[in-house]
Design a protein around this motif. Structure first.
Motif, PDB file in Angstrom:
ATOM      1  N   ALA A   1       0.810  -1.256  -0.010  1.00 32.09           N
ATOM      2  CA  ALA A   1       0.002   0.128   0.083  1.00 32.09           C
ATOM      3  C   ALA A   1       0.938   1.367   0.160  1.00 32.09           C
ATOM      4  O   ALA A   1       0.549   2.306  -0.613  1.00 32.09           O
ATOM      5  CB  ALA A   1      -1.058   0.014   1.367  1.00 32.09           C
TER       6      ALA A   1
ATOM      7  N   GLY B   1     -10.000  -9.048  -3.646  1.00 32.34           N
ATOM      8  CA  GLY B   1      -9.643  -7.664  -3.431  1.00 32.34           C
ATOM      9  C   GLY B   1     -10.977  -6.871  -2.700  1.00 32.34           C
ATOM     10  O   GLY B   1     -10.931  -6.374  -1.774  1.00 32.34           O
ATOM     11  N   PHE B   2     -12.028  -7.463  -3.185  1.00 32.79           N
ATOM     12  CA  PHE B   2     -13.441  -7.080  -2.201  1.00 32.79           C
ATOM     13  C   PHE B   2     -13.099  -7.636  -0.794  1.00 32.79           C
ATOM     14  O   PHE B   2     -13.501  -6.742   0.127  1.00 32.79           O
ATOM     15  CB  PHE B   2     -14.733  -7.609  -2.897  1.00 32.79           C
ATOM     16  CG  PHE B   2     -15.935  -7.396  -2.226  1.00 32.79           C
ATOM     17  CD1 PHE B   2     -16.218  -6.029  -2.190  1.00 32.79           C
ATOM     18  CD2 PHE B   2     -16.425  -8.151  -1.359  1.00 32.79           C
ATOM     19  CE1 PHE B   2     -17.713  -5.712  -1.397  1.00 32.79           C
ATOM     20  CE2 PHE B   2     -17.710  -8.116  -0.732  1.00 32.79           C
ATOM     21  CZ  PHE B   2     -18.166  -6.649  -0.738  1.00 32.79           C
TER      22      PHE B   2
ATOM     23  N   ASP C   1       1.104   4.403  -2.810  1.00 33.30           N
ATOM     24  CA  ASP C   1       0.483   5.570  -2.264  1.00 33.30           C
ATOM     25  C   ASP C   1       1.313   6.622  -2.961  1.00 33.30           C
ATOM     26  O   ASP C   1       2.600   6.913  -2.499  1.00 33.30           O
ATOM     27  CB  ASP C   1       0.607   5.566  -0.886  1.00 33.30           C
ATOM     28  CG  ASP C   1       0.169   6.812  -0.021  1.00 33.30           C
ATOM     29  OD1 ASP C   1      -0.344   7.746  -0.817  1.00 33.30           O
ATOM     30  OD2 ASP C   1       0.262   6.906   1.176  1.00 33.30           O
TER      31      ASP C   1
ATOM     32  N   THR D   1     -10.759  -8.091   1.047  1.00 32.29           N
ATOM     33  CA  THR D   1      -9.685  -7.366   1.440  1.00 32.29           C
ATOM     34  C   THR D   1     -10.004  -6.064   2.104  1.00 32.29           C
ATOM     35  O   THR D   1      -9.779  -5.719   3.004  1.00 32.29           O
ATOM     36  CB  THR D   1      -8.359  -7.506   0.528  1.00 32.29           C
ATOM     37  OG1 THR D   1      -7.883  -8.617   0.397  1.00 32.29           O
ATOM     38  CG2 THR D   1      -7.293  -6.481   1.304  1.00 32.29           C
ATOM     39  N   ARG D   2     -10.828  -5.447   1.194  1.00 30.71           N
ATOM     40  CA  ARG D   2     -11.405  -4.048   1.585  1.00 30.71           C
ATOM     41  C   ARG D   2     -12.488  -4.030   2.518  1.00 30.71           C
ATOM     42  O   ARG D   2     -12.294  -3.458   3.406  1.00 30.71           O
ATOM     43  CB  ARG D   2     -11.776  -3.323   0.099  1.00 30.71           C
ATOM     44  CG  ARG D   2     -12.346  -1.999   0.115  1.00 30.71           C
ATOM     45  CD  ARG D   2     -11.179  -1.288   0.823  1.00 30.71           C
ATOM     46  NE  ARG D   2     -10.299  -0.831  -0.372  1.00 30.71           N
ATOM     47  CZ  ARG D   2      -9.376   0.259  -0.108  1.00 30.71           C
ATOM     48  NH1 ARG D   2      -9.010   0.567   1.394  1.00 30.71           N
ATOM     49  NH2 ARG D   2      -8.618   0.476  -0.885  1.00 30.71           N
ATOM     50  N   LEU D   3     -13.467  -5.136   2.489  1.00 29.29           N
ATOM     51  CA  LEU D   3     -14.475  -5.224   3.468  1.00 29.29           C
ATOM     52  C   LEU D   3     -13.828  -5.665   4.831  1.00 29.29           C
ATOM     53  O   LEU D   3     -14.250  -4.949   5.882  1.00 29.29           O
ATOM     54  CB  LEU D   3     -15.270  -6.614   2.992  1.00 29.29           C
ATOM     55  CG  LEU D   3     -16.577  -6.596   3.809  1.00 29.29           C
ATOM     56  CD1 LEU D   3     -17.356  -5.654   3.793  1.00 29.29           C
ATOM     57  CD2 LEU D   3     -17.137  -8.115   3.325  1.00 29.29           C
ATOM     58  N   SER D   4     -12.675  -6.315   4.885  1.00 29.07           N
ATOM     59  CA  SER D   4     -12.124  -6.689   6.138  1.00 29.07           C
ATOM     60  C   SER D   4     -11.143  -5.900   6.614  1.00 29.07           C
ATOM     61  O   SER D   4     -10.520  -5.926   7.646  1.00 29.07           O
ATOM     62  CB  SER D   4     -11.879  -7.966   6.453  1.00 29.07           C
ATOM     63  OG  SER D   4     -10.612  -8.333   5.255  1.00 29.07           O
ATOM     64  N   ASN D   5     -11.107  -4.771   6.015  1.00 29.01           N
ATOM     65  CA  ASN D   5      -9.751  -3.710   6.318  1.00 29.01           C
ATOM     66  C   ASN D   5      -8.419  -4.354   6.383  1.00 29.01           C
ATOM     67  O   ASN D   5      -7.939  -4.116   7.360  1.00 29.01           O
ATOM     68  CB  ASN D   5     -10.093  -2.848   7.601  1.00 29.01           C
ATOM     69  CG  ASN D   5     -11.300  -2.144   7.516  1.00 29.01           C
ATOM     70  OD1 ASN D   5     -11.484  -1.374   6.503  1.00 29.01           O
ATOM     71  ND2 ASN D   5     -12.001  -2.130   8.338  1.00 29.01           N
ATOM     72  N   GLY D   6      -8.156  -5.406   5.700  1.00 30.15           N
ATOM     73  CA  GLY D   6      -6.832  -6.129   5.561  1.00 30.15           C
ATOM     74  C   GLY D   6      -6.825  -7.093   4.834  1.00 30.15           C
ATOM     75  O   GLY D   6      -7.992  -7.986   4.857  1.00 30.15           O
ATOM     76  N   CYS D   7      -5.836  -7.930   4.462  1.00 27.94           N
ATOM     77  CA  CYS D   7      -5.496  -9.316   4.010  1.00 27.94           C
ATOM     78  C   CYS D   7      -5.812 -10.255   4.821  1.00 27.94           C
ATOM     79  O   CYS D   7      -5.398 -10.010   6.114  1.00 27.94           O
ATOM     80  CB  CYS D   7      -4.684  -9.366   3.030  1.00 27.94           C
ATOM     81  SG  CYS D   7      -3.139  -9.214   3.804  1.00 27.94           S
TER      82      CYS D   7
END
Length: 137
Positions: free
Chosen positions: A34, A88-89, A38, A91-97
């Motif tokens: 990330a 990817g969804f 950035d 990962t974004r939904l759970s705020n992390g991989c």
């Protein structure tokens, strides 16, 4: 289980944990990619070096004559693309991989990461059970 290698798996897991601890101790945070993408990040050099090492290591091993396993991928590009989008969804939904929560979050005793990792593991068990037994994969 022809690929059951508990000793090398334990050593690899220990090295992953050690690297996460060192990254936290030396940088005060955990995460590589990330910060690389950035535009406001000021520490891209070590991040780019890390990613380059991930690519260079197996290539170097292949040049030195080590057998590099070829991953078994689905034949359909649509399946691969949908799987990538779902990862990817999630990962974004759970705020992390999954590895971020499982390795770093649990190490910090984060309740959110412990719950997230439990959900990841439960979902994986269900998917394997369905694909192996119901679908016949």
């Amino acid at each position: 289980m022809s690929n059951f290698t508990p000793i090398s798996a334990a050593i690899g897991g220990g090295l992953i944990g050690l690297s996460a601890v060192l990254l936290m101790l030396l940088n005060g945070r955990i995460g590589v990619f990330a910060g690389l993408i950035d535009p406001l990040s000021s520490d891209r050099a070590w991040r780019a070096t890390f990613v380059a090492g991930l690519i260079a290591a197996p290539l170097t091993a292949a040049v030195l004559g080590y057998a590099i396993p070829v991953p078994q991928l689905p034949t359909s590009f649509v399946v691969i693309a949908v799987a990538g989008l779902l990862v990817g969804f999630g990962t974004r939904l759970s705020n992390g991989c999954t590895s971020g929560h499982g390795i770093c979050g649990i190490a910090r005793l984060s309740p959110r990461s412990i719950v997230a990792t439990g959900i990841f593991m439960f979902a994986a068990i269900v998917v394997v059970a369905i694909t192996r037994h119901a679908v016949g994969g």
